[in-house]
Scaffold this motif. Structure first.
Motif, PDB file in Angstrom:
ATOM      1  N   ASN A 179      15.724  77.611  29.575  1.00  9.36           N
ATOM      2  CA  ASN A 179      16.789  77.646  30.584  1.00  9.36           C
ATOM      3  C   ASN A 179      17.781  76.501  30.372  1.00  9.36           C
ATOM      4  O   ASN A 179      18.959  76.627  30.697  1.00  9.36           O
ATOM      5  CB  ASN A 179      16.198  77.604  31.999  1.00  9.36           C
ATOM      6  CG  ASN A 179      15.201  76.477  32.178  1.00  9.36           C
ATOM      7  OD1 ASN A 179      14.694  75.929  31.204  1.00  9.36           O
ATOM      8  ND2 ASN A 179      14.908  76.128  33.407  1.00  9.36           N
ATOM      9  N   LYS A 180      17.323  75.387  29.790  1.00  2.90           N
ATOM     10  CA  LYS A 180      18.240  74.283  29.504  1.00  2.90           C
ATOM     11  C   LYS A 180      19.195  74.647  28.371  1.00  2.90           C
ATOM     12  O   LYS A 180      20.355  74.243  28.375  1.00  2.90           O
ATOM     13  CB  LYS A 180      17.452  73.023  29.161  1.00  2.90           C
ATOM     14  CG  LYS A 180      16.722  72.434  30.358  1.00  2.90           C
ATOM     15  CD  LYS A 180      16.098  71.089  30.029  1.00  2.90           C
ATOM     16  CE  LYS A 180      15.461  70.482  31.272  1.00  2.90           C
ATOM     17  NZ  LYS A 180      14.855  69.158  30.980  1.00  2.90           N
ATOM     18  N   ARG A 191      20.281  77.652  27.756  1.00  2.00           N
ATOM     19  CA  ARG A 191      21.276  78.564  28.337  1.00  2.00           C
ATOM     20  C   ARG A 191      22.383  77.768  29.032  1.00  2.00           C
ATOM     21  O   ARG A 191      23.567  78.063  28.905  1.00  2.00           O
ATOM     22  CB  ARG A 191      20.592  79.508  29.343  1.00  2.00           C
ATOM     23  CG  ARG A 191      21.502  80.574  29.921  1.00  2.00           C
ATOM     24  CD  ARG A 191      20.796  81.258  31.077  1.00  2.00           C
ATOM     25  NE  ARG A 191      19.646  82.036  30.632  1.00  2.00           N
ATOM     26  CZ  ARG A 191      19.672  83.336  30.346  1.00  2.00           C
ATOM     27  NH1 ARG A 191      20.810  83.988  30.460  1.00  2.00           N
ATOM     28  NH2 ARG A 191      18.582  83.969  29.983  1.00  2.00           N
ATOM     29  N   LYS A 192      21.967  76.719  29.746  1.00  2.00           N
ATOM     30  CA  LYS A 192      22.952  75.868  30.423  1.00  2.00           C
ATOM     31  C   LYS A 192      23.844  75.149  29.415  1.00  2.00           C
ATOM     32  O   LYS A 192      25.060  75.036  29.607  1.00  2.00           O
ATOM     33  CB  LYS A 192      22.217  74.845  31.301  1.00  2.00           C
ATOM     34  CG  LYS A 192      23.129  73.986  32.136  1.00  2.00           C
ATOM     35  CD  LYS A 192      22.319  73.023  32.991  1.00  2.00           C
ATOM     36  CE  LYS A 192      23.252  72.114  33.801  1.00  2.00           C
ATOM     37  NZ  LYS A 192      22.469  71.134  34.602  1.00  2.00           N
ATOM     38  N   SER A 193      23.237  74.679  28.307  1.00  2.00           N
ATOM     39  CA  SER A 193      24.013  73.992  27.266  1.00  2.00           C
ATOM     40  C   SER A 193      25.025  74.930  26.625  1.00  2.00           C
ATOM     41  O   SER A 193      26.143  74.530  26.304  1.00  2.00           O
ATOM     42  CB  SER A 193      23.072  73.431  26.194  1.00  2.00           C
ATOM     43  OG  SER A 193      22.231  72.448  26.722  1.00  2.00           O
ATOM     44  N   THR A 213      27.923  75.222  28.927  1.00  2.00           N
ATOM     45  CA  THR A 213      28.717  73.987  28.946  1.00  2.00           C
ATOM     46  C   THR A 213      29.520  73.825  27.667  1.00  2.00           C
ATOM     47  O   THR A 213      30.657  73.345  27.680  1.00  2.00           O
ATOM     48  CB  THR A 213      27.774  72.777  29.114  1.00  2.00           C
ATOM     49  OG1 THR A 213      26.969  72.971  30.267  1.00  2.00           O
ATOM     50  CG2 THR A 213      28.558  71.483  29.255  1.00  2.00           C
TER      51      THR A 213
END
Length: 579
Positions: A535-536, A538-540, A543
């Motif tokens: 999930n991190k 996906r966030k990266s 961004t």
């Protein structure tokens, strides 16, 4: 008639014929004439002159206890907590490239960081019997080096605190916080350039705090600082404090001019080697001396252009409610950070009031202030950027604790009570931090409201086990010739352990490196077979997609089916097969 009517008593003699009465009278006279006992004088102490009190038996015990505590808090659960980080994978990936391909990166090296950090990692891995798999996988092997680095840093920080303050108590408090703080344990276990940089910085500071300023110590201190600078550039924010300390140490000496010249020369030597490398590859300057940030040079990378780009990056969200201060740093250890800021201000105040007598406070305060200024100035700040501030805050807290508990008493009883207080108060606070669930030092309150052992020591938590399971599924179900988009923490596993996955690349490189983006994937989602992500990640990706560079990867994700997933807490790992 006698002149002396009272008959004189015969003098008392002992068995050997000595006149004992005379001896007693002489002793009595001495007792009468002896001055009252004065309070024991403290040993002379001056940072400027190199007058440091000896370590002594109590100091040795405190030092050994600090080293063992650091070994325990950072070694236990090292390979299970925390989760493997993207940057850990990047540094081990580049160390792999040095060992296997004798190049600084398996991709185009764009000077995003100076290279000595992963050169050190490669130097550590190369002589090991199984190299990257000696401790299970590449990141574990790097983490074991971080453990050794931490123990060495504890020794250096203990001695630095003792020499800046003249106190074993200050050194012990500093080492305790450096070893046990949850935010320290979390970041110092990870394979980060910041941890290696801090070791070199502490060594450089330690060299400047030798009893005598010699040519060897000045050269060694300057060289260690230069190595720190090409391990990670953030070390530049500590340099003013180092320069001032050197100036005060050599001021007035016969060799002051020579040593003042030797130190920057030694520091510039590693930097010069780095610049020469870029110059020889014709990568020092951008083409046409063009530093336009809106139009990056397309023909080749440039050291100075990348530095200019780094200086102009801005973020400005550190203090917002969604910034790292609120969401990550204070959550991990608000006590260290708040007390550290207060102690830093007090050190600066004490140090500036009397710079001659309180030079140690001034140095400690400016070291913390210089790096704190870097964090709050508004540039891009990542989660682990706080790592170098942790030992500096611990140092300031240790020195202020010693100053607040310092006292001088003539009365013997008061001296004893004061000595007891100096030990009892810090011990009480330490126990309070360890047993309080609110601190998270040893225990904490979980999401169900129950008190349990903190995550960093919780034997039931195995965060990296999720990543091992993810890799195991890939090896069982994904063909080695598949074209994979993933995060960097998996890179070493898929490229150094058979069967190899030569077409597995991180989303960072797939979206920015021309060789990967244009030749392998051709920026088409149809050319992606699998996406392995968290999930991190996906966030990266979201961004990093401000200019649309990851659009085709996100489109591949929308046209895929999830074939594996595992969740623990707020961490979710997934594998998608692209249709």
């Amino acid at each position: 008639m006698s002149d002396n009517p009272t008959p004189s008593r015969p003098a008392a003699v002992d068995a050997k014929g000595r006149n004992t009465a005379t001896d007693k009278n002489t002793a009595a006279d001495k007792n009468t004439e002896a001055p009252a006992r004065r309070p024991r004088r403290r040993p002379r102490f001056s940072v400027e002159r190199g007058w440091f009190p000896p370590l002594g038996p109590k100091g040795r015990i405190a030092l050994v206890a600090s080293l063992l505590t650091g070994l325990l808090t950072h070694g236990y659960h090292l390979f299970r907590y925390p989760l493997y980080l993207t940057d850990e994978g990047i540094y081990m990936q580049r160390a792999w490239s040095l060992v296997r391909e004798t190049s600084l990166s398996p991709y185009t090296y764009d000077y995003d960081h100076a290279p000595l950090g992963w050169i050190t990692l490669a130097g550590w891995v190369f002589p090991l019997p199984k190299q990257f798999e000696t401790f299970g996988n590449a990141i574990n092997t790097g983490r074991f080096l971080m453990l050794l680095v931490h123990v060495a840093a504890v020794y250096l920080l203990f001695e630095i605190a003792r020499r800046l303050s003249g106190s074993v108590l200050a050194a012990t408090v500093t080492s305790f916080l450096f070893n046990v703080s949850p935010i320290a344990v979390y970041f110092q276990r990870q394979v980060l350039l910041d941890n290696l940089m801090m070791l070199w910085l502490l060594l450089s500071l330690f060299m400047l705090l030798r009893r005598e300023v010699t040519i060897r110590s000045v050269f060694g201190g300057g060289l260690a600082l230069g190595i720190a600078l090409i391990t990670k550039e953030n070390a530049i924010f500590f340099v003013p404090s180092f320069m001032y300390l050197l100036y005060r140490r050599v001021k007035g000496s016969a060799s002051s001019r020579f040593t003042s010249t030797l130190w920057p020369f030694a520091a510039a030597t590693p930097i010069g080697a780095y610049v020469t490398y870029a110059l020889l590859k014709n990568e020092l300057l951008p083409s046409g001396f063009d530093f336009d940030l809106n139009n990056p040079p397309a023909d080749h990378v440039s050291l100075l252009y990348t530095l200019w780009w780094q200086l102009n990056r801005s973020q400005g969200t550190l203090f917002s409610h969604t910034g790292l201060l609120q969401t990550s740093w204070l959550v991990r250890d608000k006590y260290l950070l708040i007390a550290g800021v207060c102690a830093m201000v007090m050190c600066l105040w004490i140090g500036t009031r009397d710079r001659r007598r309180n030079l140690g406070f001034l140095i400690a305060g400016t070291l913390a202030f210089g790096y704190a200024f870097y964090l709050v100035r508004g540039s891009v700040v990542l989660d682990f950027y706080v790592t170098p501030l942790i030992p500096m805050f611990a140092l300031n807290i240790g020195m202020i604790t010693d100053r607040l508990l310092k006292g001088s008493f003539a009365n013997r009883f008061m001296r004893g009570a004061h000595s007891l207080t100096r030990v009892a108060v810090p011990s009480f606070v330490a126990v309070l931090l360890l047993v309080s669930p609110a601190s998270g030092y040893l225990v904490h309150t979980n999401t169900e409201g129950r008190t349990q052992i903190a995550d960093q020591y919780q034997s039931k938590i195995n965060l990296t086990g999720m990543q091992h399971a993810q890799i195991a599924w890939v090896r069982k179900h994904v063909p080695p010739n598949s074209r994979i988009i993933m995060d960097d923490d998996l890179w070493g596993e898929l490229h150094d352990v058979r069967p190899f996955y030569p077409y597995a690349h991180s989303h960072w490189n797939a979206s920015s490196d021309p060789d990967v983006r244009d030749k392998l994937f051709r920026k088409k989602w149809q050319n992606v077979d699998y996406i392995i992500m968290s999930n991190k990640m996906r966030k990266s990706m979201m961004t990093n997609n401000a200019d649309g560079r990851e659009n085709w990867i996100l489109q591949a994700l929308r046209n895929s089916t999830r074939v594996w997933s595992e969740t623990e807490g707020n961490i979710k790992l997934e594998i998608y097969r692209v249709q």
